[in-house]
Enzyme design. Sequence first.
Site, PDB file in Angstrom:
ATOM      1  N   LEU A  72     -50.936 -83.644 -31.646  1.00 17.07           N
ATOM      2  CA  LEU A  72     -51.004 -82.833 -30.444  1.00 17.07           C
ATOM      3  C   LEU A  72     -52.250 -81.968 -30.535  1.00 17.07           C
ATOM      4  O   LEU A  72     -52.627 -81.524 -31.626  1.00 17.07           O
ATOM      5  CB  LEU A  72     -49.765 -81.923 -30.326  1.00 17.07           C
ATOM      6  CG  LEU A  72     -48.409 -82.604 -30.146  1.00 17.07           C
ATOM      7  CD1 LEU A  72     -47.292 -81.570 -30.182  1.00 17.07           C
ATOM      8  CD2 LEU A  72     -48.354 -83.384 -28.841  1.00 17.07           C
ATOM      9  N   ASP A  73     -52.889 -81.718 -29.398  1.00 16.09           N
ATOM     10  CA  ASP A  73     -54.021 -80.807 -29.397  1.00 16.09           C
ATOM     11  C   ASP A  73     -53.595 -79.462 -29.979  1.00 16.09           C
ATOM     12  O   ASP A  73     -52.422 -79.069 -29.879  1.00 16.09           O
ATOM     13  CB  ASP A  73     -54.544 -80.587 -27.974  1.00 16.09           C
ATOM     14  CG  ASP A  73     -55.272 -81.801 -27.434  1.00 16.09           C
ATOM     15  OD1 ASP A  73     -55.646 -82.669 -28.235  1.00 16.09           O
ATOM     16  OD2 ASP A  73     -55.466 -81.871 -26.203  1.00 16.09           O
ATOM     17  N   ARG A  74     -54.547 -78.745 -30.533  1.00 14.98           N
ATOM     18  CA  ARG A  74     -54.260 -77.462 -31.176  1.00 14.98           C
ATOM     19  C   ARG A  74     -53.479 -76.525 -30.246  1.00 14.98           C
ATOM     20  O   ARG A  74     -52.549 -75.843 -30.671  1.00 14.98           O
ATOM     21  CB  ARG A  74     -55.573 -76.788 -31.589  1.00 14.98           C
ATOM     22  CG  ARG A  74     -55.406 -75.489 -32.362  1.00 14.98           C
ATOM     23  CD  ARG A  74     -56.744 -74.817 -32.598  1.00 14.98           C
ATOM     24  NE  ARG A  74     -57.227 -74.194 -31.371  1.00 14.98           N
ATOM     25  CZ  ARG A  74     -57.090 -72.897 -31.098  1.00 14.98           C
ATOM     26  NH1 ARG A  74     -56.505 -72.098 -31.967  1.00 14.98           N
ATOM     27  NH2 ARG A  74     -57.551 -72.385 -29.975  1.00 14.98           N
ATOM     28  N   ASP A  75     -53.842 -76.496 -28.966  1.00 17.68           N
ATOM     29  CA  ASP A  75     -53.250 -75.528 -28.050  1.00 17.68           C
ATOM     30  C   ASP A  75     -52.015 -76.050 -27.330  1.00 17.68           C
ATOM     31  O   ASP A  75     -51.438 -75.352 -26.501  1.00 17.68           O
ATOM     32  CB  ASP A  75     -54.296 -75.069 -27.034  1.00 17.68           C
ATOM     33  CG  ASP A  75     -55.437 -74.319 -27.698  1.00 17.68           C
ATOM     34  OD1 ASP A  75     -55.214 -73.713 -28.759  1.00 17.68           O
ATOM     35  OD2 ASP A  75     -56.566 -74.345 -27.162  1.00 17.68           O
ATOM     36  N   THR A  76     -51.615 -77.287 -27.619  1.00 15.50           N
ATOM     37  CA  THR A  76     -50.398 -77.859 -27.041  1.00 15.50           C
ATOM     38  C   THR A  76     -49.239 -77.641 -28.000  1.00 15.50           C
ATOM     39  O   THR A  76     -49.356 -77.899 -29.192  1.00 15.50           O
ATOM     40  CB  THR A  76     -50.577 -79.363 -26.779  1.00 15.50           C
ATOM     41  OG1 THR A  76     -51.679 -79.567 -25.898  1.00 15.50           O
ATOM     42  CG2 THR A  76     -49.321 -79.961 -26.171  1.00 15.50           C
TER      43      THR A  76
END
Length: 629
Positions: A72-76
Amino acid sequence: MIPRLPLSELFPDFHPEWILAEDEDLIVVDKPAFVSTHAPEPDRLDDVVTRLRAFLRARGDDEAYLGIHQRLDRDTSGVLLFTRRREANAAVARQFEGRTVQKTYVAAVAGFGERAPRGTLRHRLVPAPGGAMRAIAEAGGPRAARPARAARPGKAAGGVGKAAGGAGKAAGGTLAITHYRLLERRGDRALLELRPETGRTHQLRVQLAAIGLPIAGDPLYGGPGAARLLLHAAELRLDHPATGAPVAFRARLPEAFAAWLSAAPADPYAGGVAAVERAMREAAERRYGVARAGDTTALRLVHGAGDGLPSVSVDLYGEHLLVSLFGAGEGEPGAPPREIVLDAAHRLGAKGVYLKVRPKHASVIVDARREEFAPRHAVRGQDAPDELTVLEHGLPYKVRLGDGLSTGIFLDQRENRRRLRELAGGARVLNLFAYTGAFTVAAVAGGARESVTVDVSRGALAWARDNLDAIGADAAAHVVVEADVFPWLKAAAQAGQRFDLIVIDPPSFATTKKSRFSAASDFGALAAFAFRVLAPGGRMLACTNHRGIARAKFRRHLHEAAREAGCDVVQMKDLPDPVDFPSEPGAEPHLKSVLITVGAPGASAPSAPPRGARERPAAEARSRRRGGR
């Protein structure tokens, strides 16, 4: 004495409540936002994989095997699955690669309008500048779809255009298919359920931006401002690798989604001490990588609205905390409740809590050591020693928590000091507005052959000398100079002095008995003077935290100053802030830092002042003592 960090409670390896499910074959976690799936750099240790392995080892699993099958993306935030045994890899990999794993996300958007409550997005994705992607609608796709592009701050992503190379090349991009369904809508805002058939880089973010619905909190694709990227991996369905039975793992939707959907301005202090303490602990979680690196014992724990607590900052100095309250006076509208904030900070586990009160207009402060602004003793718990030493990337710095508004070190410059250390080998370094010489300490540690540290305050320079002595700096090679910066620079240029590396980090505003300095009006003249003593091929680190100077304007000032001084700018690079100083949603970072490299000058530097520059003493001393950078 160097105090330890109280790590055990604030910075655990992993929170057990993040684990959604676990058996011999699988472990499934609810990844928080702001944490990478795996380390973006080899020396980072704040990613989920590294932290979960450390947690498993501490629990008694020496091997702590984790098979990685998704990211998952860092901010997700949301559901993230790992295998616990190598034997389970094949069955899980087959499902992910065969696209039989069903993933469900929730995203927050604005401007849904009269669109159909459900539909399918089909695009071809191609790379775009700045690490973004572009989405080109396939024939038969939604008519509203447009290519999504990385957005400039304040601009929405999208717009008509073609990928580089024309439509034919765009058709060769990777296919992205996502099904959406409207979950809830309130006014202009909506929550969407997303089910991707494919798994492409930034797929959900770029596809929604392509149809004019960028996700809230996504500045890369022009999303509306929010405290975080409002994208959450809500559910993951697959067949269990051992039994073959269908299983589903769900992660509860974070509170930030409902808060954003309601659009009501929330008072983060309304929940009292417990709510503020919880917000502080969540902010501390984002600093795990800094705190657990083992070489730094001073950092910012809470940075105002960037961490959901406007007008409040909390700094950690070893075993003590320092709370700063900004803006309106106590009891006035918009002022944070002092006692609630202090009680919440004390519950974090530090030995003592100090307080600094910083009015909106620093000019109202006549004496920064007055008890009403900077109590000398801890207001909660125990006092720290009058002078203590903290570490920053392994280097010692002396600080004083009860001596006025400033402590002796500006924590927002930590990563800039690290960068300077890496550049300083063999260089002759000039540190202007040096305060207690923290940049010089970093340069000397990096191998600078000589340095000159300039400040108008005798007390600050004595402090700087102590910091340099603590690392064994040769006093003959690394000198400190009590002087006003402007006339000192003029004299240095006339004497033909040249420096390979120059640091300029003046206060935003300052006054002395003889003069005034304002970064907004005077930074350009200051930079022009400094460029005249920069050696060919040299570098200058220029910084300002004046909130009225936008990054673009700051760069413009520096370009004009270099031209004025006859310097050829080879490179001008914006530097990011440390992770413990997040920007307020929708706002630029408070600190603007630019690293400039120059080539051969267009002409020899004249000794006369730059045209239009007004000679004045540099007025940093009184402001530094007040804490007014």
